[in-house]
Design a protein around this motif. Sequence first.
Motif, mmCIF file in Angstrom:
data_model
loop_
_atom_site.group_PDB
_atom_site.id
_atom_site.type_symbol
_atom_site.label_atom_id
_atom_site.label_comp_id
_atom_site.label_asym_id
_atom_site.label_seq_id
_atom_site.Cartn_x
_atom_site.Cartn_y
_atom_site.Cartn_z
ATOM 1 N N GLN A 514 -43.566 -21.952 40.936
ATOM 2 C CA GLN A 514 -42.807 -22.115 42.175
ATOM 3 C C GLN A 514 -42.903 -20.878 43.056
ATOM 4 O O GLN A 514 -42.858 -20.974 44.289
ATOM 5 C CB GLN A 514 -41.352 -22.442 41.849
ATOM 6 C CG GLN A 514 -41.190 -23.814 41.208
ATOM 7 C CD GLN A 514 -39.744 -24.173 40.938
ATOM 8 O OE1 GLN A 514 -39.008 -24.496 41.851
ATOM 9 N NE2 GLN A 514 -39.349 -24.100 39.665
ATOM 10 N N LEU A 515 -43.035 -19.711 42.437
ATOM 11 C CA LEU A 515 -43.189 -18.505 43.247
ATOM 12 C C LEU A 515 -44.534 -18.524 43.973
ATOM 13 O O LEU A 515 -44.633 -18.122 45.142
ATOM 14 C CB LEU A 515 -43.083 -17.258 42.367
ATOM 15 C CG LEU A 515 -43.051 -15.932 43.140
ATOM 16 C CD1 LEU A 515 -41.810 -15.840 43.998
ATOM 17 C CD2 LEU A 515 -43.123 -14.752 42.196
ATOM 18 N N ILE A 516 -45.567 -19.003 43.291
ATOM 19 C CA ILE A 516 -46.869 -19.103 43.952
ATOM 20 C C ILE A 516 -46.791 -20.086 45.114
ATOM 21 O O ILE A 516 -47.337 -19.833 46.196
ATOM 22 C CB ILE A 516 -47.963 -19.531 42.948
ATOM 23 C CG1 ILE A 516 -48.203 -18.413 41.926
ATOM 24 C CG2 ILE A 516 -49.258 -19.866 43.667
ATOM 25 C CD1 ILE A 516 -48.660 -17.111 42.524
ATOM 26 N N TRP A 517 -46.095 -21.222 44.919
ATOM 27 C CA TRP A 517 -45.939 -22.150 46.044
ATOM 28 C C TRP A 517 -45.156 -21.497 47.180
ATOM 29 O O TRP A 517 -45.426 -21.768 48.364
ATOM 30 C CB TRP A 517 -45.236 -23.425 45.587
ATOM 31 C CG TRP A 517 -46.068 -24.356 44.758
ATOM 32 C CD1 TRP A 517 -45.745 -24.895 43.553
ATOM 33 C CD2 TRP A 517 -47.374 -24.863 45.079
ATOM 34 N NE1 TRP A 517 -46.751 -25.697 43.091
ATOM 35 C CE2 TRP A 517 -47.774 -25.700 44.013
ATOM 36 C CE3 TRP A 517 -48.257 -24.688 46.148
ATOM 37 C CZ2 TRP A 517 -48.990 -26.361 43.989
ATOM 38 C CZ3 TRP A 517 -49.479 -25.346 46.132
ATOM 39 C CH2 TRP A 517 -49.834 -26.156 45.071
ATOM 40 N N MET A 542 -31.333 -23.498 35.704
ATOM 41 C CA MET A 542 -31.605 -24.795 35.104
ATOM 42 C C MET A 542 -32.048 -25.827 36.134
ATOM 43 O O MET A 542 -32.934 -26.648 35.876
ATOM 44 C CB MET A 542 -30.353 -25.268 34.364
ATOM 45 C CG MET A 542 -30.575 -26.376 33.364
ATOM 46 S SD MET A 542 -29.106 -26.644 32.340
ATOM 47 C CE MET A 542 -29.274 -25.288 31.182
ATOM 48 N N SER A 543 -31.462 -25.789 37.315
ATOM 49 C CA SER A 543 -31.825 -26.764 38.348
ATOM 50 C C SER A 543 -33.249 -26.566 38.834
ATOM 51 O O SER A 543 -33.867 -27.495 39.368
ATOM 52 C CB SER A 543 -30.852 -26.680 39.528
ATOM 53 O OG SER A 543 -30.835 -25.370 40.072
ATOM 54 N N GLU A 544 -33.791 -25.367 38.659
ATOM 55 C CA GLU A 544 -35.172 -25.092 39.058
ATOM 56 C C GLU A 544 -36.142 -25.268 37.891
ATOM 57 O O GLU A 544 -37.343 -25.030 38.046
ATOM 58 C CB GLU A 544 -35.295 -23.661 39.602
ATOM 59 C CG GLU A 544 -34.570 -23.435 40.928
ATOM 60 C CD GLU A 544 -33.062 -23.417 40.768
ATOM 61 O OE1 GLU A 544 -32.385 -24.139 41.533
ATOM 62 O OE2 GLU A 544 -32.562 -22.708 39.881
ATOM 63 N N GLY A 545 -35.635 -25.643 36.726
ATOM 64 C CA GLY A 545 -36.483 -25.865 35.557
ATOM 65 C C GLY A 545 -36.918 -24.601 34.854
ATOM 66 O O GLY A 545 -37.791 -24.634 33.979
ATOM 67 N N VAL A 546 -36.325 -23.465 35.220
ATOM 68 C CA VAL A 546 -36.737 -22.186 34.638
ATOM 69 C C VAL A 546 -36.104 -21.965 33.268
ATOM 70 O O VAL A 546 -36.666 -21.267 32.429
ATOM 71 C CB VAL A 546 -36.407 -21.031 35.610
ATOM 72 C CG1 VAL A 546 -36.768 -19.685 35.013
ATOM 73 C CG2 VAL A 546 -37.148 -21.224 36.928
ATOM 74 N N CYS A 571 -26.866 -28.580 36.904
ATOM 75 C CA CYS A 571 -28.015 -28.674 37.818
ATOM 76 C C CYS A 571 -27.610 -29.141 39.209
ATOM 77 O O CYS A 571 -28.201 -28.737 40.214
ATOM 78 C CB CYS A 571 -29.073 -29.619 37.238
ATOM 79 S SG CYS A 571 -29.959 -28.945 35.816
ATOM 80 N N THR A 572 -26.604 -30.009 39.275
ATOM 81 C CA THR A 572 -26.147 -30.524 40.580
ATOM 82 C C THR A 572 -25.046 -29.660 41.177
ATOM 83 O O THR A 572 -24.482 -30.006 42.228
ATOM 84 C CB THR A 572 -25.643 -31.971 40.433
ATOM 85 O OG1 THR A 572 -24.564 -32.001 39.478
ATOM 86 C CG2 THR A 572 -26.761 -32.896 39.975
ATOM 87 N N GLU A 573 -24.714 -28.542 40.497
ATOM 88 C CA GLU A 573 -23.677 -27.612 40.925
ATOM 89 C C GLU A 573 -22.293 -28.256 40.950
ATOM 90 O O GLU A 573 -21.375 -27.785 41.640
ATOM 91 C CB GLU A 573 -24.011 -27.014 42.298
ATOM 92 C CG GLU A 573 -25.317 -26.239 42.301
ATOM 93 C CD GLU A 573 -25.631 -25.593 43.635
ATOM 94 O OE1 GLU A 573 -24.817 -25.756 44.574
ATOM 95 O OE2 GLU A 573 -26.663 -24.922 43.744
ATOM 96 N N ALA A 574 -22.128 -29.341 40.186
ATOM 97 C CA ALA A 574 -20.811 -29.952 40.049
ATOM 98 C C ALA A 574 -19.954 -29.173 39.052
ATOM 99 O O ALA A 574 -18.731 -29.343 39.012
ATOM 100 C CB ALA A 574 -20.950 -31.406 39.598
#
Length: 640
Positions: A514-517, A542-546, A571-574
């Motif tokens: 994702q950093l490369i993107w 977690m929401s970014e899959g890291v 992940c949904t920040e709930a």
Amino acid sequence: MGKEEYRKALKLGKKDYQMRLLRGEKPILQVLDDILPDRSLYSEVPIGLVQIPIDQIAGTKTVARSSSFAGNFMPILRENTEFAEKWENLLDSHVEEGIREPVKAYEYMHKFYVEEGNKRVSVMKYSEAVSIFGNVTRIIPKPTQEKENKMYYEFLDFYQVAPINYIWFSQEGGYAKLQEAVGKGPEEAWSEEELLKFSSIYARFTSEYRAEGGDKLKITPGDAFLAFITLYGYDAIDEKTTSEMQELIGKSWEEFVMLGQGSEVDLKMKPNPNSKKKSLLSILHITPPVSRKLKIAFMYEKTPGTSAWTYAHELGRLHLQQTFPEEVHTVSYENGTEENIESLLEDAVNAGCDLIFTTTPPFVQASVKAAIAYPKIRILNCSLNTSHRYIRTYYSRMYEAKFLMGAIAGAMAENNRLTYIADYPIYGSIANINAFALGAKMVNPRAKVYLEWSAKKDTDIEERIRENGSTCVSGRDMAIPEEASRFFGIYHIDDGRPRNYAMPLWHWGKFYEQLIWAIMSGNWKYDDDPSVKKAINYWWGMSEGVVDVVLSKYLPIGLKRLAGLLKTSICTEAFNPFAGVLYSQAGIVTRDPNQSLPPNQIMTMDWLAENVIGTIPPKEELKEQAEPVIKQQGVMKKEG
């Protein structure tokens, strides 16, 4: 000559007087008697004849002569006065043979106040002298918990081993860091030769620093000097010529600017949503032949076969190589140390690397140094809350996964006793411990977490686990390839054998991808806005899959569903693991049930949750190999 020089000094005095009036300040000299606390709150200690730095002389001891000078010690009395005549005679004496008679002064909180010899000080300031001899009495306030008072007592301790009164800092811990930076032990005294060497190096630095505009920054020259020698090395700086030092100061300027801004860190909590998959080489404006690939280097402290941390980053490197087979070429450098990391970085630069990841906090200083030397090369260091402008840092919110792990462990603990094995007390690790403990308490209010540190000296963790009777243990995060041990993740010990329940996952490949993107979409350049003088820290979760949690087949179905629900909520920040009323071992942390701890407080936690049995160990209790990472990223328990 004296009369003409007095006119010039008088002009300077009147100008300063008027400027202070316009700013609403007292236009004449400060008076020590006016600012001292009650007599019962301080003591006086004669320290004898010392060299007083001219720029640290702030005023007079008594009010008697304060109105004869402007706030900058320049005269403001008319030319035809007896005062003016004496001032002129002193200047003539200074020019002909030098002023030898010492003044009498008091030192209070790093500033000096003259009792006898105000005109001598005025003449010396006008002549741009660096220091003046004086018989000094030190006024020592009683200890308090105020920051300035604690820093002053740090200075007093330092003065016992190194009688230097011309360097001071704006933050606590500066003198201890200085002692370490010059190669001295905490209480090791300086020789006369070492004092002279330091005086020479510091004078050379401050001269060039001030010429560059250092007095306009919101830091002390001592702050800048400490950062400078920490980055380049004390002895190495001593060998630099004046022009070389001037060049390094200019190149390092943004580091000094950032020190004056409170070391602010711009946290990037998730990738920019506008990132698009464009041609990597076109975005980077690379125009060599088509066969040219972006070359990326990874710097490892150990090897993938011997270190779980390095192994996780190596998997990330391989993921990156597989994701961008036509555009990226990666190389790795193993067994890096603080002694050889600079040469490894230079090797990577000479090999044509465009982007370098240094994957451990102890490499941060070498990373900054390399980034200053090679400004066209992007360098990122894997650390948290590291404030440097010339590099970026990255880390993952592992505490989110640790919360899930704690919930699983709390549910599976047969006797409500858990053991958490941590490695180093550094930024991020305390949040991991507390998140684990909070997760365990959420599903099992009686859960107690026994905290053990693998980096502590003379500690038999297996014996400690047997003593506390834990039925569930959180060990190292993942298996090491060259070891067959199953003691990782959360495990239950049954007849000396572990049964694994869950394992946290550092998915660095997702981060690197994702950093490369982000670079490809142009967001790297956007983040690097030169008008915003902040350190940039990517802190994805977690929401970014890291980060993630791998669940075992041994877990009950209902517990797996609960873990999945918690993961979705995070992940949904709930849901935030550090939301609501929180208690530490010492008492309440937050009272508002609707409040969540902000990211900067999560990063820099120095407290342990109330259901944790254990402490944050001081540096003295840790093994020698912990020193590099603790020096750079250590979190120590604050007093009070």
